[in-house]
Write a protein that holds these residues in place. Structure first.
Motif, PDB file in Angstrom:
ATOM      1  N   THR A  75      11.097  -7.991   0.635  1.00 49.97           N
ATOM      2  CA  THR A  75      10.794  -6.894   1.567  1.00 49.97           C
ATOM      3  C   THR A  75       9.402  -6.355   1.231  1.00 49.97           C
ATOM      4  O   THR A  75       9.114  -6.108   0.061  1.00 49.97           O
ATOM      5  CB  THR A  75      11.807  -5.752   1.410  1.00 49.97           C
ATOM      6  OG1 THR A  75      13.124  -6.297   1.349  1.00 49.97           O
ATOM      7  CG2 THR A  75      11.706  -4.783   2.572  1.00 49.97           C
ATOM      8  N   THR A  94       6.365  -0.484   2.919  1.00 50.73           N
ATOM      9  CA  THR A  94       7.120   0.006   4.076  1.00 50.73           C
ATOM     10  C   THR A  94       8.181   0.964   3.566  1.00 50.73           C
ATOM     11  O   THR A  94       8.549   0.934   2.386  1.00 50.73           O
ATOM     12  CB  THR A  94       7.836  -1.149   4.813  1.00 50.73           C
ATOM     13  OG1 THR A  94       8.750  -1.787   3.903  1.00 50.73           O
ATOM     14  CG2 THR A  94       6.841  -2.182   5.323  1.00 50.73           C
ATOM     15  N   ALA A  95       8.670   1.814   4.443  1.00 52.48           N
ATOM     16  CA  ALA A  95       9.676   2.788   4.032  1.00 52.48           C
ATOM     17  C   ALA A  95      10.932   2.069   3.548  1.00 52.48           C
ATOM     18  O   ALA A  95      11.547   2.460   2.558  1.00 52.48           O
ATOM     19  CB  ALA A  95       9.999   3.719   5.195  1.00 52.48           C
ATOM     20  N   GLN A  96      11.301   1.005   4.258  1.00 53.70           N
ATOM     21  CA  GLN A  96      12.505   0.261   3.889  1.00 53.70           C
ATOM     22  C   GLN A  96      12.351  -0.358   2.499  1.00 53.70           C
ATOM     23  O   GLN A  96      13.265  -0.289   1.670  1.00 53.70           O
ATOM     24  CB  GLN A  96      12.765  -0.825   4.934  1.00 53.70           C
ATOM     25  CG  GLN A  96      14.217  -1.273   4.994  1.00 53.70           C
ATOM     26  CD  GLN A  96      14.350  -2.759   5.337  1.00 53.70           C
ATOM     27  OE1 GLN A  96      13.389  -3.381   5.815  1.00 53.70           O
ATOM     28  NE2 GLN A  96      15.516  -3.313   5.090  1.00 53.70           N
ATOM     29  N   GLY A  97      11.192  -0.959   2.275  1.00 52.29           N
ATOM     30  CA  GLY A  97      10.944  -1.581   0.983  1.00 52.29           C
ATOM     31  C   GLY A  97      11.002  -0.572  -0.150  1.00 52.29           C
ATOM     32  O   GLY A  97      11.590  -0.822  -1.203  1.00 52.29           O
ATOM     33  N   LYS A  98      10.372   0.567   0.067  1.00 53.82           N
ATOM     34  CA  LYS A  98      10.346   1.588  -0.971  1.00 53.82           C
ATOM     35  C   LYS A  98      11.769   2.022  -1.331  1.00 53.82           C
ATOM     36  O   LYS A  98      12.112   2.142  -2.507  1.00 53.82           O
ATOM     37  CB  LYS A  98       9.520   2.783  -0.487  1.00 53.82           C
ATOM     38  CG  LYS A  98       9.164   3.782  -1.578  1.00 53.82           C
ATOM     39  CD  LYS A  98       8.081   4.742  -1.088  1.00 53.82           C
ATOM     40  CE  LYS A  98       7.479   5.580  -2.207  1.00 53.82           C
ATOM     41  NZ  LYS A  98       8.429   6.401  -2.934  1.00 53.82           N
ATOM     42  N   LYS A  99      12.603   2.232  -0.295  1.00 48.08           N
ATOM     43  CA  LYS A  99      13.980   2.657  -0.543  1.00 48.08           C
ATOM     44  C   LYS A  99      14.767   1.598  -1.318  1.00 48.08           C
ATOM     45  O   LYS A  99      15.500   1.895  -2.255  1.00 48.08           O
ATOM     46  CB  LYS A  99      14.682   2.938   0.799  1.00 48.08           C
ATOM     47  CG  LYS A  99      14.619   4.392   1.214  1.00 48.08           C
ATOM     48  CD  LYS A  99      15.186   4.625   2.592  1.00 48.08           C
ATOM     49  CE  LYS A  99      16.692   4.504   2.663  1.00 48.08           C
ATOM     50  NZ  LYS A  99      17.215   4.862   4.007  1.00 48.08           N
ATOM     51  N   GLN A 100      14.563   0.359  -0.901  1.00 49.02           N
ATOM     52  CA  GLN A 100      15.293  -0.744  -1.526  1.00 49.02           C
ATOM     53  C   GLN A 100      14.933  -0.862  -3.013  1.00 49.02           C
ATOM     54  O   GLN A 100      15.821  -1.018  -3.867  1.00 49.02           O
ATOM     55  CB  GLN A 100      14.943  -2.036  -0.787  1.00 49.02           C
ATOM     56  CG  GLN A 100      15.848  -3.198  -1.131  1.00 49.02           C
ATOM     57  CD  GLN A 100      15.516  -4.413  -0.275  1.00 49.02           C
ATOM     58  OE1 GLN A 100      14.783  -4.320   0.713  1.00 49.02           O
ATOM     59  NE2 GLN A 100      16.034  -5.565  -0.674  1.00 49.02           N
TER      60      GLN A 100
END
Length: 348
Positions: free
Chosen positions: A149, A153-159
């Motif tokens: 990921t 990106t926001a998704q990557g950071k969360k993951q």
DNA sequence: AACACGGGGTA
DNA sequence: TACCCAGTGTT
């Protein structure tokens, strides 16, 4: 053995001896973390030493003059860090009795302290169960677990935050965080990672699948804007110069500069003389023109320095600029290319 | 979410 | 060159 225990063992064997690792004083940890934002240890080390010597505690920093602080910060870049640090020092000194907040959720309210720095300070100083996610953590975890990921990106950071937090399970968050970052900085490096001698190689996704050089994944970068900055270094026979503090929301905010004429394109000195005529109404003499380029992350600067000698600078001649003795320039912060120009000027 | 914000090290 | 670095604030 658990990942966290293994990692911390590695850390205890290989960690560098750095001055902020001999303390849990939140003031010193805070200074070090601000300096190390987007900055390598080797580049920030001398700045840390200078800062804590000149400003031993938060009160000293709060009482500092901003120009003086920026001069200490000169050359390190991202100058908003220094301005925000000064602001936060005043808040802590005057509104919190000089005591730093001892929790992530209070720390993150302070200017210049985001999720990374709040996690770092709260874990290192107060052993709060928080996990840092910086460039090193992205790199180590994406390789180890094959996470592709994009990290920006926001998704990557969360993951990655979730993954890092799950791994941080030993009750020693400060140690774990520093160990993970140190491992990324020294061993699992961006280029030429040391997979052959890696304690995690057997379980590392990237190492086993030959993907070390493609992880982590990052989405495309912004493009670089080109600017043309023409600085007139005006001085007179009495050693006076013309300077100005940059206040606009732009690069180098709070630092000083010479008389500036920014143009849309490369411009000859003769074409800029009308601007200069409005600035000084006595006779003048262009002595020398120097050129250089300067690369920032997102801008490429084409810089011209035009040395102009005038008879005598007087208050009537200028607006928007200060008349300052050449010998006082050393107390003020200048952008890197201007500082280099001044240094060369003194030598010749 | 995208952009602005420095300067130096590395291949 | 191009990428990266103990990221944060603004739009």
């Amino acid at each position: 053995m658990r990942f966290s225990s293994n990692l911390i063992l590695w850390y205890k064997q290989h960690k560098r001896d750095l001055p902020w690792r001999n303390t849990r004083d939140p003031y010193r940890i805070w200074i070090s973390e601000i300096i190390l934002q987007q900055t390598r240890v080797n580049q920030g080390l001398s700045y840390y030493c200078k800062l804590v010597e000149k400003y031993p505690d938060v009160h000293a920093l709060a009482n500092a003059d901003e120009d003086e602080l920026l001069r200490v910060w000169q050359g390190l870049g991202y100058y908003s860090r220094a301005r925000n640090m000064h602001h936060t020092a005043k808040v802590v000194a005057y509104k919190m009795d000089g005591i730093f907040p001892d929790s992530y959720h209070e720390l993150i309210k302070l200017k210049g302290i985001g999720s990374y720095t709040a996690a770092a300070i709260s874990s290192i100083c107060f052993n709060e169960h928080q996990t840092v996610v910086d460039g090193n953590v992205f790199r180590v975890l994406s390789r180890l677990f094959g996470v592709d990921t994009p990290i920006n990106t926001a998704q990557g950071k969360k993951q990655f935050e979730k993954l890092a937090h799950e791994l941080n399970d030993g009750g020693e968050s400060g140690l774990f965080n520093q160990a993970l970052m140190e491992f990324g900085a020294l061993h699992c490096t961006p280029k030429q990672a040391n997979c052959a001698s890696c304690i995690f190689a057997a379980q590392c996704y990237a190492s086993r699948h030959g993907k070390v050089d493609v992880l982590p994944v990052k989405e495309k970068k912004q493009k670089v804007k080109e600017r043309y900055l023409n600085f007139f270094f005006v001085h007179d026979a009495y050693g006076n110069t013309l300077i100005q503090k940059r206040v606009m929301k732009d690069i180098w905010q709070g630092l000083y500069q010479f008389v500036l004429n920014e143009t849309k394109e490369e411009t000859g000195v003769e074409d800029m003389m009308p601007d200069l005529l409005g600035l000084y109404n006595g006779s003048k003499n262009i002595k020398r023109v120097d050129r250089c380029t300067h690369k920032l992350t997102h801008q490429k600067l084409y810089i011209q320095f035009i040395e102009v000698e005038v008879e005598k600078l007087g208050a009537n001649d200028v607006s928007g600029y200060e008349i300052v003795s050449m010998s006082d320039l050393g107390n003020l912060a200048f952008p890197k290319p201007l500082e280099r120009y001044l240094k060369d000027f003194k030598v010749r």
